[in-house]
Write a protein that holds these residues in place. Structure first.
Motif, short mmCIF file in Angstrom:
data_model
loop_
_atom_site.label_atom_id
_atom_site.label_comp_id
_atom_site.label_asym_id
_atom_site.label_seq_id
_atom_site.Cartn_x
_atom_site.Cartn_y
_atom_site.Cartn_z
N GLY A 93 0.77 -1.23 0.00
CA GLY A 93 0.00 0.00 0.00
C GLY A 93 0.80 1.28 0.00
N ARG A 94 0.11 2.35 0.34
CA ARG A 94 0.68 3.70 0.31
C ARG A 94 0.64 4.29 1.72
NH1 ARG A 94 -0.15 5.48 -5.13
NH2 ARG A 94 0.39 7.63 -4.57
N SER A 95 1.68 5.02 2.06
CA SER A 95 1.74 5.62 3.40
C SER A 95 2.05 7.11 3.38
CB SER A 95 2.79 4.90 4.26
OG SER A 95 4.08 5.02 3.68
N ARG A 96 2.53 7.64 2.24
CA ARG A 96 2.96 9.04 2.22
C ARG A 96 2.18 9.90 1.22
NH1 ARG A 96 7.58 6.09 1.70
NH2 ARG A 96 7.96 6.86 -0.41
N CYS A 122 -4.15 -4.82 4.42
CA CYS A 122 -3.00 -4.10 4.96
C CYS A 122 -1.88 -5.10 5.22
CB CYS A 122 -3.40 -3.39 6.25
SG CYS A 122 -2.11 -2.37 6.97
N MET A 123 -0.72 -4.84 4.66
CA MET A 123 0.31 -5.88 4.57
C MET A 123 1.69 -5.34 4.93
SD MET A 123 1.29 -8.10 1.16
CE MET A 123 -0.32 -8.89 1.06
N PRO A 124 2.53 -6.20 5.54
CA PRO A 124 3.92 -5.80 5.75
C PRO A 124 4.62 -5.68 4.39
CG PRO A 124 3.54 -8.09 6.43
CD PRO A 124 2.22 -7.53 6.03
N THR A 125 5.67 -4.87 4.28
CA THR A 125 6.37 -4.29 5.41
C THR A 125 5.98 -2.84 5.66
OG1 THR A 125 8.15 -3.68 3.87
CG2 THR A 125 8.37 -5.75 4.98
N LYS A 126 5.25 -2.23 4.75
CA LYS A 126 4.91 -0.82 4.90
C LYS A 126 3.64 -0.62 5.71
CE LYS A 126 5.35 1.79 1.26
NZ LYS A 126 5.06 2.42 -0.05
N TYR A 127 2.73 -1.59 5.64
CA TYR A 127 1.42 -1.48 6.29
C TYR A 127 0.69 -0.22 5.83
CZ TYR A 127 3.42 -5.04 9.34
OH TYR A 127 4.02 -6.18 9.81
N GLY A 128 0.81 0.07 4.53
CA GLY A 128 0.17 1.24 3.98
C GLY A 128 -1.29 1.00 3.66
N LEU A 129 -1.94 2.02 3.12
CA LEU A 129 -3.34 1.92 2.75
C LEU A 129 -3.48 1.06 1.50
CD1 LEU A 129 -6.27 3.00 3.23
CD2 LEU A 129 -5.69 4.87 1.66
N LEU A 131 -5.51 -1.11 -1.64
CA LEU A 131 -6.61 -0.83 -2.57
C LEU A 131 -7.95 -1.29 -2.02
CD1 LEU A 131 -5.25 -1.66 -6.15
CD2 LEU A 131 -6.06 0.54 -5.33
N ILE A 132 -7.99 -2.45 -1.38
CA ILE A 132 -9.26 -2.99 -0.92
C ILE A 132 -9.96 -2.02 0.02
CG2 ILE A 132 -8.23 -4.27 1.02
CD1 ILE A 132 -11.10 -5.55 -1.20
N ASP A 133 -9.20 -1.30 0.86
CA ASP A 133 -9.78 -0.34 1.79
C ASP A 133 -10.33 0.88 1.06
OD1 ASP A 133 -9.00 -2.08 3.74
OD2 ASP A 133 -7.59 -0.73 4.74
N ILE A 134 -9.63 1.29 0.00
CA ILE A 134 -10.11 2.44 -0.78
C ILE A 134 -11.40 2.08 -1.49
CG2 ILE A 134 -9.54 4.10 -2.58
CD1 ILE A 134 -6.59 3.55 -2.00
#
Length: 357
Positions: A93-96, A122-129, A131-134
């Motif tokens: 995902g995306r975090s920034r 939400c997945m390691p290693t970034k644990y970003g946002l 697509l499924i949540d969007i």
């Protein structure tokens, strides 16, 4: 313990001077044995971290994708003259920076270009946002659907999303190893190039580091992919930057065209990328845009949507693509696509609630 897998592990984990590249067939075999849990957890973890440290080659990545092709899901082609666009995005995902990809997918589908995406939670290693949540924030819930139901939605709307826990549980079974080893494994690179679509397509792969682009082109050429784009995008995605030069490689049948694009030349640049705020704030900004209300995401949507409308062949130029993207958003046509997606998913659940997964 698998003695066969141990021999493959020895090849990649023997150290700087003695480790060897796996053949394409060996990489495919190792991947199949990990996906099907024929190797032990200790062997799988050791292989993934050893391969990460040594770095995979294009031949090995092609083998990983071969295994995905055998064991993974695939959407059937659309009854359309348009080639689909298949996007490979980092699963963590995306975090920034604020993602543009859902808007790009909706814009393309609104104009009749099929779109295929894939991802997980939400997945390691970034644990970003992810697509499924969007999608869920927009009322589009891909969870709980069988592959047959996703295919039906895809046929009706032109948008297909393969959700790993539902459509590819074998691959989802390797996700815990990402957390345990604390690094992206070679599968995370292969996922950027996975094309789970049985039809004419343009594959789009994002990357961050220049060496990764060489891996992408080498692997996709080995896979025989005739048309693909490589994008030095935001956080490894296919989203074009607006604060720096967008670097794109357009590959068609063995030839490459290099594009260097500057958003400021189209009135869409900025000194910094639009940040990803709290997910709920970002979702509200998306919803505002879809309603035709003023939204700070508009430049992001126009820059990315315009580019991919152009590259899909729906618009004759980048300028025309940007203008078309604005028309589709302001007129409410993209919101109509969202409504159609929600309705079609709901109908699919009602018609086939007990379909085997």
């Amino acid at each position: 313990m698998s003695h066969q897998f141990r021999e493959l592990l020895k090849k990649v984990g023997s150290g700087t001077h003695t480790s060897k590249q796996l053949t394409r067939q060996e990489a495919a075999l190792a991947t199949r044995m990990m996906l099907q849990q024929e190797a032990t957890p200790a062997q799988i973890g050791a292989f993934l971290i050893a391969h990460r440290i040594r770095r995979p080659t294009s031949i090995e990545l092609a083998g990983i994708l071969d295994a995905y092709g055998v064991l993974g899901p695939r959407l059937s082609s659309q009854p359309s003259s348009k080639a689909a666009m298949v996007f490979g995005l980092p699963y963590d995902g995306r975090s920034r920076t604020a993602p543009a990809q859902p808007l790009v997918a909706l814009l393309l589908a609104t104009m009749g270009c099929p779109v295929v995406l894939h991802g997980s939670n939400c997945m390691p290693t970034k644990y970003g946002l992810p697509l499924i949540d969007i999608w869920q924030g927009l009322g589009i819930d891909w969870m709980g659907l069988s592959l047959a139901q996703v295919q039906a939605v895809f046929q009706a709307t032109g948008v297909g999303f393969l959700y790993l826990p539902e459509q590819f549980p074998l691959a989802q079974g390797l996700v815990p190893y990402r957390e345990q080893i604390g690094k992206r494994p070679p599968m995370a690179t292969a996922e950027l190039m996975w094309c789970p679509y049985a039809g004419d397509a343009c594959l789009v792969s994002g990357y961050v580091h220049p060496p990764t682009e060489g891996l992408l082109t080498g692997t996709l050429d080995l896979q025989g992919i005739p048309h693909y784009l490589t994008v030095k995008g935001l956080e490894g995605s296919s989203d074009l930057p607006r604060a720096r030069t967008a670097i794109i490689g357009i590959h068609r049948h063995g030839s490459e065209e290099r594009l260097l694009l500057h958003a400021r030349e189209y009135g869409l640049g900025d000194s910094s990328e639009f940040p990803l705020s709290e997910p709920l704030v970002y979702i509200e900004q998306l919803q505002q845009l879809l309603r035709g209300a003023p939204s700070p995401l508009m430049p992001v949507a126009l820059w990315n949507g315009g580019f991919y409308l152009w590259q899909s062949g729906l618009c004759s130029s980048l300028e025309a693509g940007i203008a078309q993207a604005e028309t589709l958003l302001v007129s409410g046509q993209v919101q109509e696509t969202v409504t159609r997606l929600c309705d079609r998913i709901a109908a699919s659940r009602r018609r086939d609630p007990l379909i085997l997964r």
